[in-house]
Design a protein around this motif. Structure first.
Motif, PDB file in Angstrom:
ATOM      1  N   SER A 110       0.830  -1.205   0.000  1.00 40.79           N
ATOM      2  CA  SER A 110       0.000   0.000   0.000  1.00 40.79           C
ATOM      3  C   SER A 110       0.865   1.255   0.000  1.00 40.79           C
ATOM      4  O   SER A 110       0.598   2.208   0.728  1.00 40.79           O
ATOM      5  N   PHE A 111       1.926   1.234  -0.796  1.00 41.13           N
ATOM      6  CA  PHE A 111       2.755   2.428  -0.923  1.00 41.13           C
ATOM      7  C   PHE A 111       1.967   3.484  -1.681  1.00 41.13           C
ATOM      8  O   PHE A 111       1.156   3.170  -2.559  1.00 41.13           O
ATOM      9  N   SER A 112       2.202   4.749  -1.352  1.00 42.68           N
ATOM     10  CA  SER A 112       1.455   5.829  -1.986  1.00 42.68           C
ATOM     11  C   SER A 112       2.374   7.034  -2.192  1.00 42.68           C
ATOM     12  O   SER A 112       3.512   7.045  -1.732  1.00 42.68           O
ATOM     13  N   GLY A 113       1.822   8.029  -2.871  1.00 46.11           N
ATOM     14  CA  GLY A 113       2.602   9.226  -3.169  1.00 46.11           C
ATOM     15  C   GLY A 113       3.378   9.038  -4.457  1.00 46.11           C
ATOM     16  O   GLY A 113       3.239   8.024  -5.148  1.00 46.11           O
ATOM     17  N   PRO A 114       4.226   9.986  -4.761  1.00 40.36           N
ATOM     18  CA  PRO A 114       4.954   9.913  -6.032  1.00 40.36           C
ATOM     19  C   PRO A 114       6.145   8.955  -5.977  1.00 40.36           C
ATOM     20  O   PRO A 114       6.703   8.704  -4.916  1.00 40.36           O
ATOM     21  N   VAL A 115       6.491   8.446  -7.145  1.00 41.17           N
ATOM     22  CA  VAL A 115       7.757   7.735  -7.313  1.00 41.17           C
ATOM     23  C   VAL A 115       8.812   8.837  -7.416  1.00 41.17           C
ATOM     24  O   VAL A 115       8.612   9.821  -8.132  1.00 41.17           O
ATOM     25  N   PRO A 116       9.928   8.734  -6.710  1.00 40.47           N
ATOM     26  CA  PRO A 116      10.918   9.819  -6.709  1.00 40.47           C
ATOM     27  C   PRO A 116      11.391  10.181  -8.122  1.00 40.47           C
ATOM     28  O   PRO A 116      11.653   9.301  -8.939  1.00 40.47           O
ATOM     29  N   THR A 117      11.494  11.479  -8.361  1.00 39.62           N
ATOM     30  CA  THR A 117      11.952  11.932  -9.682  1.00 39.62           C
ATOM     31  C   THR A 117      13.408  11.561  -9.933  1.00 39.62           C
ATOM     32  O   THR A 117      13.829  11.433 -11.074  1.00 39.62           O
ATOM     33  N   ASP A 118      14.178  11.350  -8.858  1.00 38.21           N
ATOM     34  CA  ASP A 118      15.590  10.987  -9.004  1.00 38.21           C
ATOM     35  C   ASP A 118      15.811   9.478  -8.864  1.00 38.21           C
ATOM     36  O   ASP A 118      16.887   9.037  -8.476  1.00 38.21           O
ATOM     37  N   ILE A 119      14.801   8.702  -9.227  1.00 41.74           N
ATOM     38  CA  ILE A 119      14.889   7.244  -9.072  1.00 41.74           C
ATOM     39  C   ILE A 119      16.081   6.662  -9.834  1.00 41.74           C
ATOM     40  O   ILE A 119      16.714   5.727  -9.383  1.00 41.74           O
ATOM     41  N   SER A 120      16.421   7.235 -10.964  1.00 41.09           N
ATOM     42  CA  SER A 120      17.554   6.709 -11.739  1.00 41.09           C
ATOM     43  C   SER A 120      18.872   6.944 -11.013  1.00 41.09           C
ATOM     44  O   SER A 120      19.811   6.161 -11.156  1.00 41.09           O
ATOM     45  N   TRP A 121      18.961   7.990 -10.209  1.00 38.24           N
ATOM     46  CA  TRP A 121      20.157   8.242  -9.416  1.00 38.24           C
ATOM     47  C   TRP A 121      20.180   7.308  -8.208  1.00 38.24           C
ATOM     48  O   TRP A 121      21.223   6.761  -7.854  1.00 38.24           O
ATOM     49  N   GLN A 122      19.024   7.121  -7.576  1.00 34.97           N
ATOM     50  CA  GLN A 122      18.953   6.280  -6.384  1.00 34.97           C
ATOM     51  C   GLN A 122      19.231   4.814  -6.685  1.00 34.97           C
ATOM     52  O   GLN A 122      19.836   4.116  -5.878  1.00 34.97           O
ATOM     53  N   LEU A 123      18.764   4.343  -7.826  1.00 34.33           N
ATOM     54  CA  LEU A 123      18.810   2.911  -8.140  1.00 34.33           C
ATOM     55  C   LEU A 123      19.529   2.675  -9.465  1.00 34.33           C
ATOM     56  O   LEU A 123      18.977   2.108 -10.398  1.00 34.33           O
ATOM     57  N   GLN A 124      20.765   3.072  -9.534  1.00 32.72           N
ATOM     58  CA  GLN A 124      21.519   3.081 -10.781  1.00 32.72           C
ATOM     59  C   GLN A 124      21.770   1.709 -11.383  1.00 32.72           C
ATOM     60  O   GLN A 124      21.894   1.578 -12.586  1.00 32.72           O
ATOM     61  N   GLN A 125      21.852   0.672 -10.568  1.00 32.75           N
ATOM     62  CA  GLN A 125      22.226  -0.662 -11.057  1.00 32.75           C
ATOM     63  C   GLN A 125      21.046  -1.586 -11.298  1.00 32.75           C
ATOM     64  O   GLN A 125      21.225  -2.750 -11.651  1.00 32.75           O
ATOM     65  N   LEU A 126      19.818  -1.089 -11.122  1.00 27.19           N
ATOM     66  CA  LEU A 126      18.652  -1.966 -11.229  1.00 27.19           C
ATOM     67  C   LEU A 126      18.499  -2.574 -12.615  1.00 27.19           C
ATOM     68  O   LEU A 126      18.621  -1.890 -13.619  1.00 27.19           O
ATOM     69  N   THR A 127      18.199  -3.878 -12.619  1.00 26.78           N
ATOM     70  CA  THR A 127      17.822  -4.569 -13.854  1.00 26.78           C
ATOM     71  C   THR A 127      16.338  -4.901 -13.857  1.00 26.78           C
ATOM     72  O   THR A 127      15.752  -5.093 -14.907  1.00 26.78           O
ATOM     73  N   SER A 128      15.720  -4.964 -12.656  1.00 26.03           N
ATOM     74  CA  SER A 128      14.277  -5.219 -12.580  1.00 26.03           C
ATOM     75  C   SER A 128      13.659  -4.364 -11.477  1.00 26.03           C
ATOM     76  O   SER A 128      14.241  -4.191 -10.408  1.00 26.03           O
ATOM     77  N   LEU A 129      12.459  -3.842 -11.778  1.00 25.73           N
ATOM     78  CA  LEU A 129      11.739  -2.973 -10.862  1.00 25.73           C
ATOM     79  C   LEU A 129      10.258  -3.316 -10.937  1.00 25.73           C
ATOM     80  O   LEU A 129       9.674  -3.298 -12.020  1.00 25.73           O
ATOM     81  N   ASP A 130       9.661  -3.656  -9.802  1.00 25.89           N
ATOM     82  CA  ASP A 130       8.231  -3.975  -9.753  1.00 25.89           C
ATOM     83  C   ASP A 130       7.557  -3.090  -8.708  1.00 25.89           C
ATOM     84  O   ASP A 130       7.788  -3.248  -7.511  1.00 25.89           O
ATOM     85  N   LEU A 131       6.753  -2.153  -9.179  1.00 22.96           N
ATOM     86  CA  LEU A 131       6.005  -1.251  -8.305  1.00 22.96           C
ATOM     87  C   LEU A 131       4.502  -1.484  -8.419  1.00 22.96           C
ATOM     88  O   LEU A 131       3.704  -0.683  -7.935  1.00 22.96           O
ATOM     89  N   SER A 132       4.104  -2.583  -9.048  1.00 24.10           N
ATOM     90  CA  SER A 132       2.695  -2.841  -9.344  1.00 24.10           C
ATOM     91  C   SER A 132       1.860  -3.051  -8.085  1.00 24.10           C
ATOM     92  O   SER A 132       2.365  -3.417  -7.030  1.00 24.10           O
ATOM     93  N   TYR A 133       0.562  -2.816  -8.235  1.00 21.06           N
ATOM     94  CA  TYR A 133      -0.434  -3.022  -7.185  1.00 21.06           C
ATOM     95  C   TYR A 133      -0.100  -2.269  -5.897  1.00 21.06           C
ATOM     96  O   TYR A 133      -0.071  -2.820  -4.806  1.00 21.06           O
ATOM     97  N   ASN A 134       0.138  -0.972  -6.064  1.00 25.36           N
ATOM     98  CA  ASN A 134       0.302  -0.026  -4.975  1.00 25.36           C
ATOM     99  C   ASN A 134      -0.590   1.161  -5.295  1.00 25.36           C
ATOM    100  O   ASN A 134      -1.393   1.099  -6.214  1.00 25.36           O
ATOM    101  N   SER A 135      -0.457   2.220  -4.558  1.00 21.23           N
ATOM    102  CA  SER A 135      -1.260   3.424  -4.806  1.00 21.23           C
ATOM    103  C   SER A 135      -0.373   4.624  -5.111  1.00 21.23           C
ATOM    104  O   SER A 135      -0.637   5.736  -4.656  1.00 21.23           O
ATOM    105  N   PHE A 136       0.698   4.396  -5.858  1.00 22.21           N
ATOM    106  CA  PHE A 136       1.560   5.511  -6.230  1.00 22.21           C
ATOM    107  C   PHE A 136       0.760   6.494  -7.073  1.00 22.21           C
ATOM    108  O   PHE A 136      -0.143   6.105  -7.819  1.00 22.21           O
ATOM    109  N   SER A 137       1.079   7.777  -6.953  1.00 25.26           N
ATOM    110  CA  SER A 137       0.361   8.813  -7.695  1.00 25.26           C
ATOM    111  C   SER A 137       1.348   9.656  -8.492  1.00 25.26           C
ATOM    112  O   SER A 137       2.551   9.595  -8.273  1.00 25.26           O
TER     113      SER A 137
END
Length: 155
Positions: A110-137
């Protein structure tokens, strides 16, 4: 007098920098998980009951629920699989300290609010990202397109 060639100096500098980051890398991964635990609302108490930072030793974070390590005896996070744990709140903080993390699954919470605009800086090495079935806005940050290793994204 001993004189080093430029390429030898460069190799020595690279070795010194990389070995020092390995020493501090483990501490950063521990700090990452502490920030995550403090920044989320753990309604079921899964993180509270299984993420115990009191008995620090080699590989202790690898026993935490949802934490996958590069090697069982190292405190280096490979991925965080926190899907379906009843977590709430904004996008977790401190993930940038898990600098070698390649996978992040926050799905079915039940995460909510925005996905950080600097996500690419925070998670530079990610190969997979799953944010599905939350309440991000809000909109999907354009910086996601800068995540050059990202192969799989589920929103």
């Amino acid at each position: 007098m001993f004189v080093m060639a430029d390429d030898t100096k460069l190799l020595l500098l690279f070795f010194l920098l990389s070995s020092s980051s390995l020493c501090f890398g483990f501490e950063h991964d521990i700090q990452c998980l502490k920030f995550v635990q403090q920044s989320v609302i753990d309604t079921v108490g899964v993180l509270e009951s299984t993420w115990n930072f009191e008995h620090e030793n080699d590989g202790f974070i690898c026993q935490f629920t949802g934490v996958e390590c590069w090697h069982p005896d190292e405190n280096r996070v490979l991925s965080l699989r926190l899907g379906s744990l009843g977590l709430e709140g904004p996008f977790p903080q401190g993930l940038q300290y898990c600098s070698s993390m390649t996978g992040l699954d926050l799905s079915n919470n039940s995460f909510s609010g925005p996905v950080p605009t600097d996500i690419s800086w925070q998670l530079q090495q990610l190969t997979s990202l799953d944010l599905s079935y939350n309440s991000f806005s809000g909109s999907i940050p354009q910086s996601i397109s800068n995540m050059i290793y990202l192969n799989l994204i589920t929103l």
